[in-house]
Scaffold this motif. Structure first.
Motif, PDB file in Angstrom:
ATOM      1  N   VAL A 145       0.868  -1.174   0.000  1.00 18.74           N
ATOM      2  CA  VAL A 145       0.000   0.000   0.000  1.00 18.74           C
ATOM      3  C   VAL A 145       0.907   1.227   0.000  1.00 18.74           C
ATOM      4  CG1 VAL A 145      -1.829   1.246   1.206  1.00 18.74           C
ATOM      5  CG2 VAL A 145      -1.782  -1.265   1.239  1.00 18.74           C
ATOM      6  N   ASP A 146       0.928   1.930  -1.130  1.00 20.79           N
ATOM      7  CA  ASP A 146       1.877   3.033  -1.316  1.00 20.79           C
ATOM      8  C   ASP A 146       1.253   4.344  -0.876  1.00 20.79           C
ATOM      9  OD1 ASP A 146       3.880   1.392  -2.426  1.00 20.79           O
ATOM     10  OD2 ASP A 146       2.837   1.417  -4.357  1.00 20.79           O
ATOM     11  N   GLY A 147       1.728   4.853   0.255  1.00 24.12           N
ATOM     12  CA  GLY A 147       1.325   6.166   0.716  1.00 24.12           C
ATOM     13  C   GLY A 147       2.168   7.248   0.081  1.00 24.12           C
ATOM     14  N   PRO A 148       1.969   8.503   0.472  1.00 19.68           N
ATOM     15  CA  PRO A 148       2.719   9.620  -0.128  1.00 19.68           C
ATOM     16  C   PRO A 148       4.226   9.495   0.063  1.00 19.68           C
ATOM     17  CG  PRO A 148       0.792  10.435   1.038  1.00 19.68           C
ATOM     18  CD  PRO A 148       0.900   8.982   1.375  1.00 19.68           C
ATOM     19  N   SER A 149       4.671   8.847   1.141  1.00 20.58           N
ATOM     20  CA  SER A 149       6.113   8.738   1.385  1.00 20.58           C
ATOM     21  C   SER A 149       6.803   7.792   0.411  1.00 20.58           C
ATOM     22  CB  SER A 149       6.361   8.260   2.823  1.00 20.58           C
ATOM     23  OG  SER A 149       5.817   6.964   3.023  1.00 20.58           O
ATOM     24  N   HIS A 150       6.046   7.027  -0.356  1.00 14.97           N
ATOM     25  CA  HIS A 150       6.632   6.116  -1.346  1.00 14.97           C
ATOM     26  C   HIS A 150       6.909   6.817  -2.677  1.00 14.97           C
ATOM     27  CE1 HIS A 150       5.217   2.131   0.672  1.00 14.97           C
ATOM     28  NE2 HIS A 150       5.669   3.017   1.540  1.00 14.97           N
ATOM     29  N   PHE A 151       6.563   8.088  -2.759  1.00 15.89           N
ATOM     30  CA  PHE A 151       6.756   8.845  -3.996  1.00 15.89           C
ATOM     31  C   PHE A 151       7.552  10.109  -3.695  1.00 15.89           C
ATOM     32  CE2 PHE A 151       2.830   6.469  -4.238  1.00 15.89           C
ATOM     33  CZ  PHE A 151       2.872   5.875  -5.481  1.00 15.89           C
ATOM     34  N   TYR A 152       8.224  10.594  -4.734  1.00 14.91           N
ATOM     35  CA  TYR A 152       8.911  11.874  -4.572  1.00 14.91           C
ATOM     36  C   TYR A 152       7.887  12.999  -4.452  1.00 14.91           C
ATOM     37  CZ  TYR A 152      13.290   9.563  -5.743  1.00 14.91           C
ATOM     38  OH  TYR A 152      14.384   8.747  -5.737  1.00 14.91           O
ATOM     39  N   ALA A 153       8.293  14.072  -3.823  1.00  9.36           N
ATOM     40  CA  ALA A 153       7.373  15.160  -3.511  1.00  9.36           C
ATOM     41  C   ALA A 153       6.726  15.724  -4.780  1.00  9.36           C
ATOM     42  CB  ALA A 153       8.117  16.279  -2.765  1.00  9.36           C
ATOM     43  N   ASN A 154       5.417  15.920  -4.707  1.00  3.51           N
ATOM     44  CA  ASN A 154       4.629  16.515  -5.789  1.00  3.51           C
ATOM     45  C   ASN A 154       4.767  15.759  -7.097  1.00  3.51           C
ATOM     46  OD1 ASN A 154       3.859  18.638  -4.005  1.00  3.51           O
ATOM     47  ND2 ASN A 154       5.774  19.717  -4.477  1.00  3.51           N
ATOM     48  N   LYS A 170       5.181 -12.192  -5.502  1.00  4.49           N
ATOM     49  CA  LYS A 170       4.483 -11.419  -6.526  1.00  4.49           C
ATOM     50  C   LYS A 170       4.011 -10.138  -5.851  1.00  4.49           C
ATOM     51  CE  LYS A 170       0.355 -11.579  -9.473  1.00  4.49           C
ATOM     52  NZ  LYS A 170      -0.785 -12.427  -9.946  1.00  4.49           N
ATOM     53  N   VAL A 171       4.705  -9.036  -6.119  1.00  2.00           N
ATOM     54  CA  VAL A 171       4.486  -7.789  -5.390  1.00  2.00           C
ATOM     55  C   VAL A 171       3.515  -6.910  -6.177  1.00  2.00           C
ATOM     56  CG1 VAL A 171       5.576  -5.831  -4.263  1.00  2.00           C
ATOM     57  CG2 VAL A 171       6.837  -7.987  -4.516  1.00  2.00           C
ATOM     58  N   LEU A 172       2.399  -6.593  -5.558  1.00  4.98           N
ATOM     59  CA  LEU A 172       1.379  -5.725  -6.160  1.00  4.98           C
ATOM     60  C   LEU A 172       1.328  -4.412  -5.394  1.00  4.98           C
ATOM     61  CD1 LEU A 172      -1.461  -8.369  -6.624  1.00  4.98           C
ATOM     62  CD2 LEU A 172       0.267  -7.666  -8.295  1.00  4.98           C
ATOM     63  N   HIS A 173       1.157  -3.311  -6.114  1.00  2.84           N
ATOM     64  CA  HIS A 173       1.167  -1.985  -5.500  1.00  2.84           C
ATOM     65  C   HIS A 173      -0.202  -1.322  -5.641  1.00  2.84           C
ATOM     66  CE1 HIS A 173       5.557  -1.511  -4.765  1.00  2.84           C
ATOM     67  NE2 HIS A 173       5.588  -2.480  -5.668  1.00  2.84           N
ATOM     68  N   VAL A 174      -0.624  -0.685  -4.542  1.00  2.00           N
ATOM     69  CA  VAL A 174      -1.879   0.075  -4.531  1.00  2.00           C
ATOM     70  C   VAL A 174      -1.521   1.516  -4.159  1.00  2.00           C
ATOM     71  CG1 VAL A 174      -4.180   0.317  -3.533  1.00  2.00           C
ATOM     72  CG2 VAL A 174      -3.170  -1.969  -3.839  1.00  2.00           C
ATOM     73  N   PRO A 175      -1.332   2.397  -5.147  1.00  2.00           N
ATOM     74  CA  PRO A 175      -1.002   3.786  -4.847  1.00  2.00           C
ATOM     75  C   PRO A 175      -2.177   4.502  -4.178  1.00  2.00           C
ATOM     76  CG  PRO A 175      -0.430   3.209  -7.114  1.00  2.00           C
ATOM     77  CD  PRO A 175      -1.279   2.102  -6.586  1.00  2.00           C
ATOM     78  N   TYR A 176      -1.854   5.412  -3.290  1.00  2.00           N
ATOM     79  CA  TYR A 176      -2.893   6.106  -2.519  1.00  2.00           C
ATOM     80  C   TYR A 176      -3.783   6.952  -3.419  1.00  2.00           C
ATOM     81  CZ  TYR A 176      -0.343  10.540  -2.884  1.00  2.00           C
ATOM     82  OH  TYR A 176       0.253  11.675  -3.357  1.00  2.00           O
TER      83      TYR A 176
END
Length: 240
Positions: free
Chosen positions: A164-173, A194-200
């Protein structure tokens, strides 16, 4: 342990050499066993095989009385300087036998070319110990899903890990994954998951339980690779 004297080069019979080296181990002066047969020295001990004896060069702790006595009574080296039984110069791994003088059992050595170009010569016991260590390291570094040979699940046999990808998993803005997140994804994939991602930002667009259920059902059908960012794969496979 003292430094190797430059002048030691005694041509010792097999039995005399074994008798000379045994007290060194007892005294704590352990000569290295990784030696090279019929070639230059590796480390403090070098052994060369001739038809009748072994040539010991640069043995550490050679000031021990047993070594001095054996060197004093040793016969001179055979003329000609040719060495019989030398191992082949090429090949990833090969076996070399040494000894066989009288009642002495034949000692088998395993020669292997390392990645840095150096050569390694091991006895049977050392090779077995090295293989056991490599096998254990391979299993541990491959993760908890690996079998005894270090093989991890592939294809449909892979267990699913949902990130579960929260904001901290991405670069700012931005919607670009951070290097830490991409590395974690790659490591988990290499371990057999098998890694699945759910972006916020995708989850926030869903309205109601039905949309979220359909989203997750579609997500479970994905077959992700170890590369979370396609650009990383291009740069990795790009020739230098």
């Amino acid at each position: 342990q003292g430094s190797s004297p430059a002048g030691l080069g005694a041509h010792l019979p097999v039995a005399a050499m074994a008798a000379a080296l045994r007290p060194l181990v007892v005294a704590g002066c352990r000569p290295r066993l990784g030696v090279r047969l019929g070639a230059a020295a590796i480390g403090p001990l070098s052994v060369r095989r001739s038809p009748t004896a072994l040539l010991v060069v640069g043995a550490r702790c050679s000031s021990h009385p047993s070594v001095a006595a054996a060197a004093a009574t040793a016969p001179p080296p055979p003329p000609g300087g040719s060495l019989a039984g030398a191992p082949p110069s090429e090949g990833a791994s090969s076996g070399v036998s040494a000894g066989g003088n009288g009642d002495q059992p034949t000692q088998k050595f395993y020669r292997e070319r390392l990645l840095d170009g150096e050569e390694e010569v091991l006895t049977l016991e050392e090779k077995q110990e090295k293989d056991a260590i490599l096998k254990e390291l391979t299993k541990r570094l491959s993760g908890p899903l690996a079998d005894e040979h270090g093989n991890v699940p592939t294809g449909k046999d892979r267990p699913i890990a949902i990130e579960v990808d929260g904001p901290s998993h991405f670069y700012a803005n931005s919607k670009r994954y951070t290097a830490y997140t991409k590395l974690k994804h790659r490591l988990l994939t290499r371990m057999g998951y098998k890694v699945l991602h759910v972006p916020y930002f995708e989850w926030r667009r869903l309205r109601g339980a039905k949309e979220r259920e359909e989203y997750m059902r579609a997500k479970l059908l994905e077959e992700p690779t170890e590369w979370l960012d396609p650009e990383d794969e291009k740069n990795y496979n790009k020739p230098p």
